[in-house]
Write a protein that holds these residues in place. Structure first.
Motif, PDB file in Angstrom:
ATOM      1  N   ARG A 153       0.831  -1.202   0.000  1.00  0.00           N
ATOM      2  CA  ARG A 153       0.000   0.000   0.000  1.00  0.00           C
ATOM      3  C   ARG A 153       0.868   1.255   0.000  1.00  0.00           C
ATOM      4  N   PHE A 154       1.939   1.208   0.780  1.00  0.00           N
ATOM      5  CA  PHE A 154       2.829   2.369   0.847  1.00  0.00           C
ATOM      6  C   PHE A 154       3.462   2.642  -0.511  1.00  0.00           C
ATOM      7  N   ALA A 155       3.929   1.590  -1.185  1.00  0.00           N
ATOM      8  CA  ALA A 155       4.550   1.786  -2.492  1.00  0.00           C
ATOM      9  C   ALA A 155       3.544   2.336  -3.504  1.00  0.00           C
ATOM     10  N   ALA A 156       2.317   1.795  -3.463  1.00  0.00           N
ATOM     11  CA  ALA A 156       1.294   2.288  -4.384  1.00  0.00           C
ATOM     12  C   ALA A 156       0.943   3.741  -4.092  1.00  0.00           C
ATOM     13  N   ASN A 157       0.776   4.067  -2.804  1.00  0.00           N
ATOM     14  CA  ASN A 157       0.430   5.442  -2.448  1.00  0.00           C
ATOM     15  C   ASN A 157       1.573   6.411  -2.760  1.00  0.00           C
ATOM     16  N   ALA A 158       2.804   5.981  -2.469  1.00  0.00           N
ATOM     17  CA  ALA A 158       3.950   6.846  -2.755  1.00  0.00           C
ATOM     18  C   ALA A 158       4.077   7.095  -4.251  1.00  0.00           C
ATOM     19  N   SER A 159       3.874   6.049  -5.049  1.00  0.00           N
ATOM     20  CA  SER A 159       3.934   6.230  -6.500  1.00  0.00           C
ATOM     21  C   SER A 159       2.860   7.199  -6.972  1.00  0.00           C
ATOM     22  N   HIS A 160       1.668   7.071  -6.409  1.00  0.00           N
ATOM     23  CA  HIS A 160       0.573   7.968  -6.788  1.00  0.00           C
ATOM     24  C   HIS A 160       0.877   9.405  -6.367  1.00  0.00           C
ATOM     25  N   GLU A 161       1.366   9.566  -5.135  1.00  0.00           N
ATOM     26  CA  GLU A 161       1.649  10.915  -4.647  1.00  0.00           C
ATOM     27  C   GLU A 161       2.773  11.576  -5.435  1.00  0.00           C
ATOM     28  N   LEU A 162       3.780  10.794  -5.838  1.00  0.00           N
ATOM     29  CA  LEU A 162       4.878  11.356  -6.615  1.00  0.00           C
ATOM     30  C   LEU A 162       4.473  11.603  -8.065  1.00  0.00           C
ATOM     31  N   ARG A 163       3.589  10.776  -8.582  1.00  0.00           N
ATOM     32  CA  ARG A 163       3.177  10.934  -9.969  1.00  0.00           C
ATOM     33  C   ARG A 163       2.317  12.184 -10.160  1.00  0.00           C
ATOM     34  N   THR A 164       1.523  12.539  -9.137  1.00  0.00           N
ATOM     35  CA  THR A 164       0.615  13.676  -9.271  1.00  0.00           C
ATOM     36  C   THR A 164       1.338  14.981  -9.565  1.00  0.00           C
ATOM     37  N   PRO A 165       2.334  15.405  -8.751  1.00  0.00           N
ATOM     38  CA  PRO A 165       3.014  16.666  -9.099  1.00  0.00           C
ATOM     39  C   PRO A 165       3.777  16.594 -10.403  1.00  0.00           C
TER      40      PRO A 165
END
Length: 371
Positions: A153-165
């Motif tokens: 979950r952390f990897a998925a969320n981190a990827s999403h959070e980094l991809r957004t900006p």
């Protein structure tokens, strides 16, 4: 590691059982043999002839040691042979029965080595050494499965959070390239804001990784001084939001990283300021020392939170509904970093909703021994 093949544990136990039983049988036969020898003469004794009437109805037979040896040894050898076969078969069956739980544990270990974490041994029966091992293995599997799910979950969320900006910056650059007459000043400001958020997120991820690794120098730290330093640093932010900060408490000496513990305190105070009432909110920061632990408590006014929601706020990238503000919202890692730092210092983090609204966060760390 490659090892040379050897005897199985079951065969070793069987041979041990058989050897012990054979030794016991030989000792028993030896005792019987020595006991009989006490009453058997080495040679046949013949009494002198008597002229009177015989006292026995017929001739008297008295065996000597050779007769006893001829009668005893074959039967003893047959008994030892039977005892050997019985001990081998019985030992093999008994060893198999005793090692059956170990076989189940071994199979579960192989499944775990292949990446499966969902299975459990669930060994039946009363408590013994094998069942303690199986229960400990099941507990380890449960924790590994939970940790693996959390990391995914952390990897998925981190990827999403980094991809957004990054996606937003890509969109802005595409728009600017297609519209050469657009004002670049506004574009630069927006790119700077988005880039700053990406940098903050990356630094938070690095700090979280450092706390999880536990690789830092330890020194004596007064948690009350860290709380005062964090409060002074965030005082302008509190004034901007109309939040009053009240500090109290005694010295709270502990052992750990001053930088990480300061980051822990800063995150808690920052979180309490940002997620507070729209105006006239309050934050209470207190420290206390006990015989074996020091406690840091940060409370804030705010909206009411359900206990179930409060327990999820320590997960990475989790934000409570209605708690996120448009400014200084953070990257969703504040309490996750606090939890990791507390665990790295052998401490605990507890989140409790306040009855009147807001949150009470308690960090409990081991107390430093007197110098």
């Amino acid at each position: 590691m490659d090892r040379e093949p050897g005897l199985s544990v079951r065969l070793k136990l069987t041979l041990s059982y058989a050897g012990f039983l054979m030794v016991a049988g030989v000792m028993l036969l030896a005792v019987v043999w020595l006991f009989l020898l006490r009453y058997v003469p080495e040679e046949l004794y013949t009494p002198p002839a008597s002229t009177g009437p015989p006292s026995w109805p017929g001739p008297l037979f008295v065996p000597d040691r050779s007769d006893l040896l001829e009668a005893f040894v074959p039967k003893a050898a047959a008994m030892l042979a039977f005892l050997l076969m019985f001990s081998l078969v019985g030992g093999w069956v008994l060893a198999g029965s005793m090692l059956a739980p170990l076989t189940r544990i071994t199979n579960a270990t192989r499944l775990t080595a292949n990446g499966s974490l969902s299975h459990r041994i669930q060994l039946e029966g009363r408590q013994d050494e094998f069942r303690e091992l199986a229960d400990a293995f099941d507990t380890m599997l449960a924790r590994l499965e939970a940790h693996d799910a959390e990391q995914q979950r952390f990897a998925a969320n981190a990827s999403h959070e980094l991809r957004t900006p990054l996606a937003i910056m890509q969109t802005l650059l595409d728009v600017a390239r297609n519209d050469l007459n657009r004002d670049t000043g506004e574009l630069v400001d927006r790119l700077h804001l988005i880039n700053t958020r990406a940098i903050d997120l990356t630094e938070a991820l690095l700090l979280l990784s450092r706390a999880n690794q536990g690789s830092f120098a330890r020194e004596h730290v007064d948690l009350s001084l860290a709380a005062e330093e964090a409060t002074e640093t965030l005082l302008p932010l509190a004034e901007k939001h109309g939040v009053t900060i009240e500090t109290a408490g005694d010295q709270a000496p502990t052992v750990g990283s001053h930088a990480l513990l300061l980051q822990l305190t800063t995150n808690l105070v920052h979180n309490a300021i940002v997620h507070n009432l729209p105006e006239q909110g309050t934050v209470w920061v207190t420290t206390s020392a006990h015989s074996t632990a020091v406690v840091l408590t940060v409370e804030n006014t705010g909206q009411k939170l359900a206990p179930r929601m409060a327990s999820t706020l320590v997960e990475p990238f989790q934000r409570g509904t209605g708690r996120t503000r448009t400014d200084h919202a953070g990257v969703g890692l504040g309490l996750a970093i606090v939890k990791s730092i507390a665990q790295a210092h052998d401490g605990t983090l507890t989140l409790t909703p306040r009855p009147g609204g807001g949150l009470r966060v308690t960090v409990r760390l081991p107390a430093a021994s007197p110098q």
